[in-house]
Scaffold this motif. Structure first.
Motif, mmCIF file in Angstrom:
data_model
loop_
_atom_site.group_PDB
_atom_site.id
_atom_site.type_symbol
_atom_site.label_atom_id
_atom_site.label_comp_id
_atom_site.label_asym_id
_atom_site.label_seq_id
_atom_site.Cartn_x
_atom_site.Cartn_y
_atom_site.Cartn_z
ATOM 1 N N LYS A 34 0.833 -1.202 0.000
ATOM 2 C CA LYS A 34 0.000 0.000 0.000
ATOM 3 C C LYS A 34 0.866 1.249 0.000
ATOM 4 C CE LYS A 34 -3.459 2.452 2.784
ATOM 5 N NZ LYS A 34 -4.259 2.432 4.045
ATOM 6 N N GLN A 35 1.923 1.239 0.819
ATOM 7 C CA GLN A 35 2.799 2.405 0.911
ATOM 8 C C GLN A 35 3.521 2.688 -0.410
ATOM 9 O OE1 GLN A 35 3.493 4.705 3.381
ATOM 10 N NE2 GLN A 35 1.678 3.867 4.390
ATOM 11 N N VAL A 36 4.098 1.640 -1.013
ATOM 12 C CA VAL A 36 4.919 1.877 -2.210
ATOM 13 C C VAL A 36 4.091 2.003 -3.482
ATOM 14 C CG1 VAL A 36 6.942 0.757 -1.210
ATOM 15 C CG2 VAL A 36 5.367 -0.605 -2.586
ATOM 16 N N PHE A 37 2.938 1.335 -3.525
ATOM 17 C CA PHE A 37 2.143 1.333 -4.752
ATOM 18 C C PHE A 37 1.048 2.401 -4.769
ATOM 19 C CE2 PHE A 37 3.174 -3.428 -5.302
ATOM 20 C CZ PHE A 37 4.265 -3.130 -6.098
ATOM 21 N N HIS A 38 0.657 2.899 -3.594
ATOM 22 C CA HIS A 38 -0.479 3.832 -3.570
ATOM 23 C C HIS A 38 -0.210 5.129 -2.806
ATOM 24 C CE1 HIS A 38 -2.987 0.739 -5.374
ATOM 25 N NE2 HIS A 38 -2.545 -0.115 -4.461
ATOM 26 N N VAL A 39 0.817 5.163 -1.963
ATOM 27 C CA VAL A 39 1.132 6.381 -1.219
ATOM 28 C C VAL A 39 2.368 7.064 -1.799
ATOM 29 C CG1 VAL A 39 1.713 7.351 1.043
ATOM 30 C CG2 VAL A 39 0.060 5.471 0.884
ATOM 31 N N ARG A 40 3.482 6.354 -1.796
ATOM 32 C CA ARG A 40 4.721 6.947 -2.308
ATOM 33 C C ARG A 40 4.738 7.013 -3.831
ATOM 34 N NH1 ARG A 40 10.113 4.805 0.437
ATOM 35 N NH2 ARG A 40 10.870 6.430 -0.983
ATOM 36 N N ALA A 41 4.015 6.104 -4.463
ATOM 37 C CA ALA A 41 3.977 6.083 -5.934
ATOM 38 C C ALA A 41 2.620 5.559 -6.384
ATOM 39 C CB ALA A 41 5.105 5.212 -6.486
ATOM 40 N N ASP A 42 2.372 5.619 -7.665
ATOM 41 C CA ASP A 42 1.117 5.152 -8.251
ATOM 42 C C ASP A 42 1.433 3.921 -9.086
ATOM 43 O OD1 ASP A 42 -1.190 4.643 -9.618
ATOM 44 O OD2 ASP A 42 -1.429 6.654 -10.455
ATOM 45 N N ILE A 43 0.932 2.760 -8.659
ATOM 46 C CA ILE A 43 1.260 1.520 -9.354
ATOM 47 C C ILE A 43 0.825 1.561 -10.807
ATOM 48 C CG2 ILE A 43 -0.862 0.338 -8.639
ATOM 49 C CD1 ILE A 43 0.789 -2.253 -8.496
ATOM 50 N N ASP A 44 -0.261 2.262 -11.110
ATOM 51 C CA ASP A 44 -0.726 2.317 -12.491
ATOM 52 C C ASP A 44 0.249 3.089 -13.379
ATOM 53 O OD1 ASP A 44 -3.004 0.822 -11.987
ATOM 54 O OD2 ASP A 44 -4.181 2.585 -11.420
ATOM 55 N N GLN A 45 0.990 4.017 -12.798
ATOM 56 C CA GLN A 45 2.021 4.727 -13.553
ATOM 57 C C GLN A 45 3.335 3.948 -13.555
ATOM 58 O OE1 GLN A 45 1.400 7.418 -15.436
ATOM 59 N NE2 GLN A 45 -0.721 7.092 -14.778
ATOM 60 N N LEU A 46 3.656 3.310 -12.422
ATOM 61 C CA LEU A 46 4.862 2.486 -12.364
ATOM 62 C C LEU A 46 4.809 1.376 -13.407
ATOM 63 C CD1 LEU A 46 5.437 1.947 -8.520
ATOM 64 C CD2 LEU A 46 6.749 3.405 -10.055
ATOM 65 N N SER A 92 -0.287 -11.015 -5.577
ATOM 66 C CA SER A 92 -0.897 -10.932 -6.910
ATOM 67 C C SER A 92 -2.169 -10.094 -6.929
ATOM 68 C CB SER A 92 -1.170 -12.329 -7.471
ATOM 69 O OG SER A 92 -2.105 -13.036 -6.686
ATOM 70 N N TYR A 93 -2.746 -9.803 -5.772
ATOM 71 C CA TYR A 93 -3.908 -8.907 -5.757
ATOM 72 C C TYR A 93 -3.494 -7.506 -6.194
ATOM 73 C CZ TYR A 93 -8.320 -6.807 -4.312
ATOM 74 O OH TYR A 93 -9.538 -6.144 -4.304
ATOM 75 N N GLU A 94 -2.281 -7.103 -5.825
ATOM 76 C CA GLU A 94 -1.765 -5.788 -6.208
ATOM 77 C C GLU A 94 -0.968 -5.833 -7.505
ATOM 78 O OE1 GLU A 94 -2.256 -2.850 -5.181
ATOM 79 O OE2 GLU A 94 -3.130 -3.044 -3.197
ATOM 80 N N SER A 95 -0.137 -6.868 -7.651
ATOM 81 C CA SER A 95 0.784 -6.897 -8.792
ATOM 82 C C SER A 95 1.103 -8.332 -9.166
ATOM 83 C CB SER A 95 2.068 -6.145 -8.446
ATOM 84 O OG SER A 95 3.066 -6.381 -9.416
ATOM 85 N N LEU A 96 0.689 -8.731 -10.348
ATOM 86 C CA LEU A 96 1.003 -10.076 -10.821
ATOM 87 C C LEU A 96 2.504 -10.223 -11.022
ATOM 88 C CD1 LEU A 96 -0.281 -12.759 -11.539
ATOM 89 C CD2 LEU A 96 -0.639 -11.919 -13.866
#
Length: 515
Positions: A34-46, A92-96
């Protein structure tokens, strides 16, 4: 950084990594994601860029997710299969791609190394995973011998206290990233012939003489976070780096691959659940014609199929947790492993396609998890055994067993087969016939798909017996009955068409239009 050698290395303090309950362990990983994919960064952009920013892996690895694959005596959580699969599902719920990264490390390196590696080098390797956040992978596939692994040309010779291994490998996940590799090769005899058996070796790329040269990084279609490429192998390895099979090297490889395939549902679990949640949320919020999409019959059909896939994958996770432990020899369990891998990866791709169809145009973007999911889940149907090949192998194994049992009736055989004995009664109408045991290859694939889903149905029924939500079990039974019925129609349809080589002759449609 210390290299793994045959020198003595102290075992990590067993209390260094507190063995907290797995539920808390998983929650810690969820919080980091949650911290790295949605707070510090945006997983959809990463997800639009190759690789991962250093802070992402650093933060995620700080909770020691790979400790699940390390034996307790070396400071890990013990390699419990339920936890290994649970880790993959959580990620895998966040990132396959992150889940596959964990799977490569655990199923393709830590588990086989812990089982077959020599004791004198284990402490140093496991210590670096726990304390230095090292990573490991597996190299089998070669440029000219993809699915034909038994004919690999990577070879080794022994001279004194060293093993000299040479060859080419490609499509190994974590190319250029991993600190350790398990490398496969065949021994070259004095007459320059390659032995039939296959051996595996530990390679520490940070040690002298063990560097692996990456000749090319591939621009892979999906899974952007994971580097793939072509590698040139020319390494000198200590004798202690050779893995020790319990019988033969080929059986060691089969045990390794079958166990890995049995863990695919872990990667499928979180992914399919995410596709289901995305589709449910959108369908309830999107208004069309004065009512939400959720209330349209075709939408209900897609959603119930997604729920069925979620339930089937849950059954597979439970089944593998009980059957695929490291103490079990899975070398002869190809039919079940192939069925699990091929069926769940088909369900993953179908789940992504349905989610995109329901969400619509905005899902057809790489920065939307459903659109990204189509590209990311597609290679799962190819690597570690193309599904077409695995389905054919399922049928070939079926034919051998039926011949051995002197049984031609498919229903009668499946009724006495432990992987299908419960499920077959739900599809008796479809499978109660005498099977011609001379089956062309395209029909072997069709039959393999059928048997794979009967095996899946058996696992769903087992899960239902344990108390899983009845409505979902019933929906999955109906889903699999329909799938098997459709596949049986394909199997019985007569089609032996061959490709027309000179298809362009007299086939320009413009010649058949007046004016």
């Amino acid at each position: 950084m210390q290299a793994a050698t045959t020198e003595s290395v102290s075992v990590p303090d067993k209390n260094q990594f507190e063995h907290i309950p797995f539920s808390q362990f998983a929650d810690n990983l969820k919080e980091k994601m949650k911290q790295v994919f949605h707070v510090r960064a945006d997983i959809d952009q990463l997800s639009l860029k190759r690789g991962l920013p250093p802070f992402v892996l650093r933060e995620i690895m700080s909770v020691n997710p790979l400790s699940v694959g390390i034996p307790k005596e070396y400071g890990g959580r013990g390699g419990v299969m339920k936890e290994n699969i649970g880790l993959l599902a959580t990620a895998s719920y966040e990132s396959l791609a992150l889940s596959l990264t964990f799977g490569i490390n655990s199923a393709l390196f830590l588990q086989p190394f812990g089982k077959f590696g020599q004791d004198e080098v284990k402490a140093g390797v496991f210590n670096r995973f726990l304390n230095e956040k090292a990573m490991g992978g597996l190299m089998i596939t070669e440029p000219d011998y993809g699915s034909d692994a038994l004919n690999m040309q990577t070879y080794y010779t022994e001279k004194g206290s060293k093993i000299h291994l040479q060859g080419k490998k490609h499509w190994a996940g974590l190319t250029g990233w991993a600190d350790f590799w398990l490398l496969s090769g065949r021994q070259k005899s004095n007459s320059d012939k390659l032995m039939r058996d296959i051996d595996f070796f530990l390679c520490d790329v940070n040690a002298p003489g063990q560097n692996i040269v990456v000749e090319e990084f591939f621009e892979n279609l999906g899974l952007y976070a994971i580097p793939y490429g072509r590698n040139r192998i020319d390494v000198q390895l200590p004798l202690a780096h050779k893995l020790v099979p319990h019988t033969t090297g080929v059986k060691m490889m089969l045990d390794l691959l079958h166990r890995s395939r049995m863990q695919f549902p872990g990667m499928g679990m979180g992914f399919i659940q995410r596709m289901l949640d995305e589709a449910l949320n959108h369908s309830k919020e999107r208004m069309v014609g004065g009512k939400s999409l959720f209330h349209y019959d075709q939408v209900q059909h897609r959603l119930t199929d997604l729920q069925a896939s979620y339930t089937i994958c849950s059954a597979m996770c439970a089944n593998s947790s009980e059957k695929a432990g490291l103490d079990v020899d899975l070398s002869s369990e190809g039919m079940e492993a192939n069925a699990v891998k091929s069926v769940v990866t088909d369900l993953m791709q179908e789940a992504a396609q349905s989610a995109v169809q329901l969400v619509g145009a905005k899902a057809y973007k790489l920065n939307h998890i459903a659109g990204r999911g189509i590209a990311d889940s597609r290679p799962f149907q190819i690597f570690e055994g193309s599904n077409d090949i695995l389905y054919a192998q399922i049928s070939e194994a079926l034919v051998k067993m039926m011949k051995r049992a002197k049984e031609r009736n498919l229903f009668q055989f499946l009724k006495s087969f432990d992987l299908t004995d419960k499920a077959v009664h739900f599809v008796k109408k479809q499978v109660d016939f005498n099977l011609d045991l001379q089956i062309p290859q395209r029909k072997l694939v069709d039959m393999g798909k059928i048997i794979g889903r009967v095996i899946s149905l058996n696992q769903v029924l087992d899960l239902g017996d344990k108390g899983f939500k009845k409505e979902l079990i019933d929906g999955s039974v109906t889903f699999l009955q329909q799938e098997i019925t459709k596949l049986m129609s394909s199997f019985t349809f007569k089609n032996s068409e061959k490709v027309v080589d000179d298809y362009e002759e007299n086939t320009s449609w413009m010649n058949f239009v007046a004016g």
